[in-house]
Design a protein around this motif. Structure first.
Motif, PDB file in Angstrom:
ATOM      1  N   VAL A  49       0.498  -1.597  -0.014  1.00  0.00           N
ATOM      2  CA  VAL A  49      -0.070  -0.194  -0.704  1.00  0.00           C
ATOM      3  C   VAL A  49       0.963   1.187  -0.426  1.00  0.00           C
ATOM      4  O   VAL A  49       1.793   1.329   1.093  1.00  0.00           O
ATOM      5  CB  VAL A  49      -0.525  -0.313   1.417  1.00  0.00           C
ATOM      6  CG1 VAL A  49      -1.806   1.103   1.211  1.00  0.00           C
ATOM      7  CG2 VAL A  49      -1.769  -1.422   1.190  1.00  0.00           C
ATOM      8  N   GLY A  50       0.363   2.032  -0.386  1.00  0.00           N
ATOM      9  CA  GLY A  50       1.328   3.722  -1.159  1.00  0.00           C
ATOM     10  C   GLY A  50       0.261   4.046   0.001  1.00  0.00           C
ATOM     11  O   GLY A  50       0.760   3.723   1.490  1.00  0.00           O
ATOM     12  N   LYS A  51      -0.313   5.901  -0.774  1.00  0.00           N
ATOM     13  CA  LYS A  51      -1.158   6.102   0.852  1.00  0.00           C
ATOM     14  C   LYS A  51      -2.622   5.446   0.493  1.00  0.00           C
ATOM     15  O   LYS A  51      -2.984   4.937  -0.506  1.00  0.00           O
ATOM     16  CB  LYS A  51      -1.008   7.490   0.277  1.00  0.00           C
ATOM     17  CG  LYS A  51      -0.023   8.013   0.259  1.00  0.00           C
ATOM     18  CD  LYS A  51       0.077   9.655   0.105  1.00  0.00           C
ATOM     19  CE  LYS A  51       2.064  10.460  -0.125  1.00  0.00           C
ATOM     20  NZ  LYS A  51       1.867  11.059  -0.171  1.00  0.00           N
ATOM     21  N   ILE A  91      -8.489  11.391   5.333  1.00  0.00           N
ATOM     22  CA  ILE A  91     -10.182  10.563   5.471  1.00  0.00           C
ATOM     23  C   ILE A  91     -11.127  12.101   4.911  1.00  0.00           C
ATOM     24  O   ILE A  91     -10.386  12.943   5.187  1.00  0.00           O
ATOM     25  CB  ILE A  91     -10.281  10.430   7.431  1.00  0.00           C
ATOM     26  CG1 ILE A  91      -9.023   9.419   7.345  1.00  0.00           C
ATOM     27  CG2 ILE A  91     -11.889   9.983   7.132  1.00  0.00           C
ATOM     28  CD1 ILE A  91      -9.198   9.097   9.024  1.00  0.00           C
ATOM     29  N   VAL A  92     -12.189  11.564   4.313  1.00  0.00           N
ATOM     30  CA  VAL A  92     -12.375  12.611   3.519  1.00  0.00           C
ATOM     31  C   VAL A  92     -14.256  12.221   3.992  1.00  0.00           C
ATOM     32  O   VAL A  92     -14.673  10.831   4.097  1.00  0.00           O
ATOM     33  CB  VAL A  92     -12.731  12.652   2.017  1.00  0.00           C
ATOM     34  CG1 VAL A  92     -13.666  13.574   1.344  1.00  0.00           C
ATOM     35  CG2 VAL A  92     -11.195  12.679   1.473  1.00  0.00           C
ATOM     36  N   TRP A  93     -15.180  13.241   4.370  1.00  0.00           N
ATOM     37  CA  TRP A  93     -16.576  12.576   4.714  1.00  0.00           C
ATOM     38  C   TRP A  93     -17.183  13.920   4.653  1.00  0.00           C
ATOM     39  O   TRP A  93     -16.790  14.884   4.515  1.00  0.00           O
ATOM     40  CB  TRP A  93     -16.751  12.631   7.065  1.00  0.00           C
ATOM     41  CG  TRP A  93     -17.240  11.012   6.858  1.00  0.00           C
ATOM     42  CD1 TRP A  93     -18.922  11.050   7.141  1.00  0.00           C
ATOM     43  CD2 TRP A  93     -16.772  10.008   6.550  1.00  0.00           C
ATOM     44  NE1 TRP A  93     -18.910   9.353   7.554  1.00  0.00           N
ATOM     45  CE2 TRP A  93     -17.701   9.157   7.785  1.00  0.00           C
ATOM     46  CE3 TRP A  93     -15.549   9.650   6.914  1.00  0.00           C
ATOM     47  CZ2 TRP A  93     -17.107   7.740   7.509  1.00  0.00           C
ATOM     48  CZ3 TRP A  93     -15.248   8.423   6.958  1.00  0.00           C
ATOM     49  CH2 TRP A  93     -16.424   7.426   8.143  1.00  0.00           C
ATOM     50  N   PHE A 117     -12.339  17.194  -4.866  1.00  0.00           N
ATOM     51  CA  PHE A 117     -12.041  16.193  -3.658  1.00  0.00           C
ATOM     52  C   PHE A 117     -11.232  15.727  -4.750  1.00  0.00           C
ATOM     53  O   PHE A 117      -9.815  15.335  -4.358  1.00  0.00           O
ATOM     54  CB  PHE A 117     -13.198  15.139  -4.355  1.00  0.00           C
ATOM     55  CG  PHE A 117     -12.571  13.737  -3.903  1.00  0.00           C
ATOM     56  CD1 PHE A 117     -12.777  13.287  -2.003  1.00  0.00           C
ATOM     57  CD2 PHE A 117     -12.369  12.835  -4.747  1.00  0.00           C
ATOM     58  CE1 PHE A 117     -12.417  12.084  -2.461  1.00  0.00           C
ATOM     59  CE2 PHE A 117     -12.052  11.807  -4.561  1.00  0.00           C
ATOM     60  CZ  PHE A 117     -11.802  11.420  -3.323  1.00  0.00           C
ATOM     61  N   ASN A 118     -10.518  16.385  -5.924  1.00  0.00           N
ATOM     62  CA  ASN A 118      -9.804  15.682  -6.754  1.00  0.00           C
ATOM     63  C   ASN A 118      -8.866  17.039  -6.985  1.00  0.00           C
ATOM     64  O   ASN A 118      -7.842  15.848  -6.657  1.00  0.00           O
ATOM     65  CB  ASN A 118     -10.312  16.004  -8.588  1.00  0.00           C
ATOM     66  CG  ASN A 118     -11.576  14.827  -9.225  1.00  0.00           C
ATOM     67  OD1 ASN A 118     -11.860  13.697  -8.514  1.00  0.00           O
ATOM     68  ND2 ASN A 118     -12.307  15.820  -9.958  1.00  0.00           N
ATOM     69  N   ARG A 119      -8.695  17.785  -6.158  1.00  0.00           N
ATOM     70  CA  ARG A 119      -7.993  19.448  -6.370  1.00  0.00           C
ATOM     71  C   ARG A 119      -6.689  17.987  -4.915  1.00  0.00           C
ATOM     72  O   ARG A 119      -5.574  17.916  -4.803  1.00  0.00           O
ATOM     73  CB  ARG A 119      -7.776  20.206  -6.406  1.00  0.00           C
ATOM     74  CG  ARG A 119      -8.195  21.126  -7.672  1.00  0.00           C
ATOM     75  CD  ARG A 119      -8.428  22.196  -7.269  1.00  0.00           C
ATOM     76  NE  ARG A 119      -9.087  22.948  -6.312  1.00  0.00           N
ATOM     77  CZ  ARG A 119     -10.184  22.884  -7.007  1.00  0.00           C
ATOM     78  NH1 ARG A 119     -10.867  22.877  -8.063  1.00  0.00           N
ATOM     79  NH2 ARG A 119     -11.293  23.351  -5.694  1.00  0.00           N
ATOM     80  N   PHE A 158      -2.418  15.928  -2.364  1.00  0.00           N
ATOM     81  CA  PHE A 158      -2.254  14.737  -1.308  1.00  0.00           C
ATOM     82  C   PHE A 158      -1.194  13.145  -2.003  1.00  0.00           C
ATOM     83  O   PHE A 158      -0.205  13.175  -0.988  1.00  0.00           O
ATOM     84  CB  PHE A 158      -3.297  13.751  -0.304  1.00  0.00           C
ATOM     85  CG  PHE A 158      -3.261  12.686   0.209  1.00  0.00           C
ATOM     86  CD1 PHE A 158      -2.288  13.387   2.198  1.00  0.00           C
ATOM     87  CD2 PHE A 158      -3.991  11.769  -0.329  1.00  0.00           C
ATOM     88  CE1 PHE A 158      -2.379  11.917   2.547  1.00  0.00           C
ATOM     89  CE2 PHE A 158      -3.232  10.476   1.020  1.00  0.00           C
ATOM     90  CZ  PHE A 158      -2.846  10.424   2.171  1.00  0.00           C
ATOM     91  N   LEU A 159      -1.296  12.533  -2.986  1.00  0.00           N
ATOM     92  CA  LEU A 159      -0.736  12.009  -3.397  1.00  0.00           C
ATOM     93  C   LEU A 159       0.738  12.280  -3.715  1.00  0.00           C
ATOM     94  O   LEU A 159       1.945  11.380  -4.168  1.00  0.00           O
ATOM     95  CB  LEU A 159      -1.587  10.940  -4.406  1.00  0.00           C
ATOM     96  CG  LEU A 159      -2.472  10.801  -4.495  1.00  0.00           C
ATOM     97  CD1 LEU A 159      -3.076   9.537  -5.690  1.00  0.00           C
ATOM     98  CD2 LEU A 159      -2.637   9.507  -3.306  1.00  0.00           C
TER      99      LEU A 159
END
Ligand SMILES: O=C(O)CCC(=O)/C=C/C=C(\O)C(=O)O
Length: 289
Positions: free
Chosen positions: A133-135, A235-237, A279-281, A286-287
């Protein structure tokens, strides 16, 4: 594998593979998009008619354009993957399927983005295969188990299970209206596509109901083991999530040693779709950092 110069469509990226992972021997469907040294795998949620493409069609292009290979895995029991009745942990079953898929297509390590059940499954995979697993990006899921704050099962999960039992357009609309915060984005075309997906595989619907009868707790609580996961995690909610309540995100944040949490206001259970651009940005940032 498709290249970034080709249009990304479900049909042009569609692939099948046979996996053998312990006692799992089945055919999986996946979409293979783009090319790059790093791979991102997206894992969908557990609703009737869900698929990698249905859940993530607003998210894959920016990642492909940024140079990632993106794999959308359809879990066993969804879309064009083989049917299955799951009487144990579905999170672990999906994790084993993912290991089989990565082995079969020769991917050693991947970043994982999981939506709801896909989040539970990403955590199960990270626990079993930490070196692969990476991120991690977890939206509206990541550990199963009950919320101590919201009535369980939540209204969304009750509607989801009702839809599996009675797959009608009315029940689909009831579920989707609780799914997102802003229902004005739910078009008749979206309902129809989702209904067609659902009804094209009645075996999947029946198997999900049989799985629930065999084991009502399909997603075990990984809370006590979260500290074992060292991967950097976003984590996104949605603050208005009526399927998997936001305190689950706080439990993840408390348990995962390298995690950060972003909460969208005016957002239900589909953050990656409801707030796709932001979200995409966020995911790209993050990656890459
Ligand atoms: O029961 C749980 O904890 C998970 C519920 C879940 O996975 C729901 C997901 C629904 C979708 O994302 C979908 O149907 O598209």
């Amino acid at each position: 594998m498709t290249t970034t110069t080709q249009a990304l469509t479900e049909a042009s990226t569609s692939q099948f593979v046979r996996i053998q992972e312990g006692d799992l021997d089945l055919q999986l469907h996946y979409n293979d998009c783009g090319a790059g040294a790093e791979t991102v795998v997206m894992l969908h949620g557990s609703g009737p008619g869900a698929s990698g493409w249905a859940n993530f069609n607003r998210n894959l292009e920016p990642l492909v354009a940024a140079g990632y290979r993106v794999i959308l895995m359809d879990c066993p029991g969804w879309s064009k993957s083989d049917p299955i009745v799951c009487s144990g942990s579905r999170s672990d079953l999906n994790a084993r399927a993912l290991k089989g898929l990565l082995d079969a297509i020769d991917i050693d390590r991947a970043h994982l983005i999981g939506n709801s059940m896909g989040g539970h499954s990403a955590v199960a995979f990270a626990l079993a295969n930490p070196q692969r697993v990476g991120k991690l990006v977890l939206m509206g899921g990541g550990t199963g188990g009950a919320s101590p704050f919201a009535p369980m099962p939540t209204e969304g999960i009750k509607l989801l299970q009702g839809l599996y039992r009675e797959p009608t357009i009315d029940n689909l609309k009831k579920m989707m209206n609780v799914f997102v915060y802003d229902t004005s984005e739910l078009t008749e075309e979206l309902f129809q596509t989702r209904l067609d997906n659902m009804l094209s595989r009645r075996d999947h619907l029946e198997n999900f109901v049989a799985s629930l009868a065999a084991n009502p707790r399909q997603f075990p609580d990984f809370g006590p083991r979260l500290a074992e996961i060292k991967a950097q995690t976003l984590i996104v909610w949605g603050s208005n999530d009526r399927f998997v309540p936001m305190d689950t995100g706080l439990r993840l944040l408390a348990g995962l040693p390298n995690a950060e949490l972003h909460v969208f206001n005016r957002c239900g259970h589909w953050a990656q779709w409801e707030h796709a651009d932001t979200f995409n940005r966020m995911v790209l940032d993050f990656l890459t950092h």
